[in-house]
Structures are given as C-alpha cells and as structure tokens.
Write an enzyme that holds these catalytic residues in place. Structure first.
Site, PDB file in Angstrom:
ATOM      1  N   THR A  20       0.845  -1.195   0.000  1.00  0.00           N
ATOM      2  CA  THR A  20       0.000   0.000   0.000  1.00  0.00           C
ATOM      3  C   THR A  20       0.881   1.246   0.000  1.00  0.00           C
ATOM      4  O   THR A  20       1.998   1.235   0.503  1.00  0.00           O
ATOM      5  CB  THR A  20      -0.944   0.025   1.211  1.00  0.00           C
ATOM      6  OG1 THR A  20      -0.192   0.200   2.413  1.00  0.00           O
ATOM      7  CG2 THR A  20      -1.748  -1.267   1.291  1.00  0.00           C
ATOM      8  N   GLY A  21       0.358   2.322  -0.596  1.00  0.00           N
ATOM      9  CA  GLY A  21       1.153   3.548  -0.704  1.00  0.00           C
ATOM     10  C   GLY A  21       2.390   3.341  -1.542  1.00  0.00           C
ATOM     11  O   GLY A  21       3.462   3.861  -1.243  1.00  0.00           O
ATOM     12  N   TYR A 174      -0.243  11.338  15.680  1.00  0.00           N
ATOM     13  CA  TYR A 174       0.623  10.507  14.845  1.00  0.00           C
ATOM     14  C   TYR A 174       1.233   9.384  15.681  1.00  0.00           C
ATOM     15  O   TYR A 174       1.224   8.211  15.279  1.00  0.00           O
ATOM     16  CB  TYR A 174       1.731  11.351  14.204  1.00  0.00           C
ATOM     17  CG  TYR A 174       2.683  10.535  13.361  1.00  0.00           C
ATOM     18  CD1 TYR A 174       2.254   9.939  12.178  1.00  0.00           C
ATOM     19  CD2 TYR A 174       4.013  10.350  13.740  1.00  0.00           C
ATOM     20  CE1 TYR A 174       3.123   9.177  11.398  1.00  0.00           C
ATOM     21  CE2 TYR A 174       4.883   9.596  12.977  1.00  0.00           C
ATOM     22  CZ  TYR A 174       4.432   9.011  11.806  1.00  0.00           C
ATOM     23  OH  TYR A 174       5.282   8.252  11.039  1.00  0.00           O
TER      24      TYR A 174
END
Length: 301
Positions: A20-21, A174
């Site tokens: 992914t990404g 985060y």
C-alpha cells in the site's frame, strides 16, 4: 550478516505481494525491490495517475516485472472493500505490506468520520488486513507487515477521545496511530497463533527516511532538512526493514525490525524492540475491539 539490505532479498518468483502507498517513498522502493526479485506486485494507491507513473518507473528498471495497480484509498471503507475484492481474485497472497500512511497533518477526518491519522494509519490497514485474511491464511507461509515508527515510543491510545473531537495535537495523534500499528501487529500474531497455521504478523519501522511523508512538519525544521538529511536513510534505505520483515528467512511472527545505526534512525535492518507498552495485552485487546466497532469489519480471530 550485520544487517539486511535490498541486496539480501531472496528470489520471490511465484509470490504475490501487495504494497500500500506504493507510488512514492518507502512504498515505491519496497515495491520496486520486490518486483525486481520476481514477485507479482500489486500497487495499492489512491491516485491512479501516480500509480501508473510508479508502475512505469518499475518497468523501466525491470521490463519483465509483473506489476498491477489496485485503486485503494485507506481513508474510505468503501474503497478498501473494493480493493479487497480485487485482491481476493488473486490465486494467492504471500505478503501484505501495510505501508501507506500520513504524518502530522492539520486536523481532518476521513470519509467515514475518523480522525485522519488514526483512520488512515491504523483503521484502514486493520480493515484491509481483515478483508484479505482468508486469502493470506490460505497461502503457505504468508506474512503481514505493519509499518510503525520511532514515534510509537511516545504513543498512547486515547480511547476517551479516539476521534479528536475534544482536542488535537498532530504529533500526539501521529504517535498514537503508530502505537496502534505495533499493538495491531502483535495482537494479530497472538490471535493467529491461537488458531494455528503458518501465517506471520511482523512489524517494521524505517527509522527516519528522506520521503514526502513529513510535508506538514513546521518550517523551521524544513529549513534544517538539507543538513538533517545527511543523517537519515534514503527512501531506498528506509525500505530495508520492511523488505527484511517481508522476505528474510528465519523471521518469526511478532518480531519488530528497524535500522541498526544512530538509535534506529538509519542503516541496514536488524531485529529491534518496541516500547514496553506495545506488549500490553489489555490495551491491545481493547484496541482490537474498538477497531472492529469503528470499521464494522471483523477479522473473526
């Protein structure tokens, strides 16, 4: 071996892998290295245009590479469902690399109303992994790699304000999302162990790598970047721990891999340790249950 690099990736011919990404940064370098070693690589990307550019770049280096684009927006459960349907058509799935993520953006929410960092960095990968789990478990010696961060060390799961409705600190959120990646990786392995089989759940972190991820970092830090980058991994080097977790022989479920030098900031990959909170069974189970409740997707483990 003092540390694992892309040069140590074994032949991957016959294996199918999802990254992914994969259109930029660590994801792109990971996908490129795996494609170069013979794997069929599915690029899970939000932007089809950027995914096509990434695919073309990989094919420029490895003309015989087997690369497929999968439209995937981890900020949308509908998109995740559609991507999973496409991936589940594959005859096998040897490795799922949950690499995509965002870092310290201004407060925003996903299409499903989740605080964006928790939604994209944790809930999205949780849902995608859950929807692909049957395919993964049906493939011998398959692996699921969760991408954490040094930032997890300060992370705590704020169950009382999981969606940042009361307060928002970009860095704290985060760190929370990266702590969630660690909890998920470990808890997934415990649950896989409980039902038997040979599927592995492994966690990795890139150290500090020169990628597009820190685009929201304050300007004073950005001005210092040319100097700081001298101490970072390149994007290619930052992919080493992920490649290690995904392909190295002898990797065991529940292990954690990261860079070997400068306090895990840079260098070849080795087995490292997460913070002690990552092994809290009570919090891990609660996060698992909350993730099912929020996404409506149950791994049934």
């Amino acid at each position: 071996m003092k540390g694992f690099t892309a040069a140590h990736v074994p032949d991957q011919t016959g294996k199918t892998m999802v990254v992914t990404g994969a259109n930029t940064g660590l994801g792109f370098e990971t996908a490129k290295a795996l494609a170069g070693k013979g794997a069929r690589v599915l690029l899970g990307c939000r932007s089809q245009l950027k995914a096509q550019v990434a695919k073309d770049r990989i094919l420029a280096s490895y003309p015989e590479a087997d690369v497929v684009i999968v439209e995937l927006d981890l900020g949308s459960l509908v998109s995740i469902q559609k991507a999973a349907q496409q991936i589940n058509q594959e005859p096998r799935l040897d490795v799922l690399i949950n690499n995509a993520g965002i870092m310290v953006p201004p407060l925003a929410y996903t299409q499903d109303g989740f605080e964006s960092q928790f939604g994209i960095n944790h809930l999205g990968p949780f849902a995608l992994t859950s929807l692909l789990l049957d395919k993964i478990r049906a493939t011998a010696n398959a692996r699921i790699v969760s991408t954490a961060s040094i930032a997890h060390r300060r992370g705590k799961i704020n169950f009382d304000d999981i969606n940042a409705n009361k307060s928002y600190s970009a860095w704290a959120r985060y760190a929370q999302s990266k702590m969630a990646n660690v909890y998920f990786g470990y808890e997934l392995q415990r649950r896989l162990n409980a039902i038997g089989g040979d599927t592995l759940s492994v966690v990795a972190h890139p150290g500090i790598a020169d990628t597009e991820l820190p685009r929201y970092i304050p300007k004073p830090f950005m001005l210092m970047m040319p100097v700081l980058k001298l101490f970072f991994n390149s994007a290619e080097q930052g992919a080493w721990p992920t490649l290690c977790a995904a392909t190295m022989e002898g990797v065991k479920g529940g292990e954690y891999y990261g860079p070997s030098q400068r306090g895990e900031i840079a260098g070849p990959a080795i087995k490292v340790k997460s913070n002690r909170r990552g092994h809290d069974l009570v919090v891990a189970k609660k996060l698992w249950d909350v993730s099912i409740e929020m996404t409506g997707v149950d791994p049934k483990l």
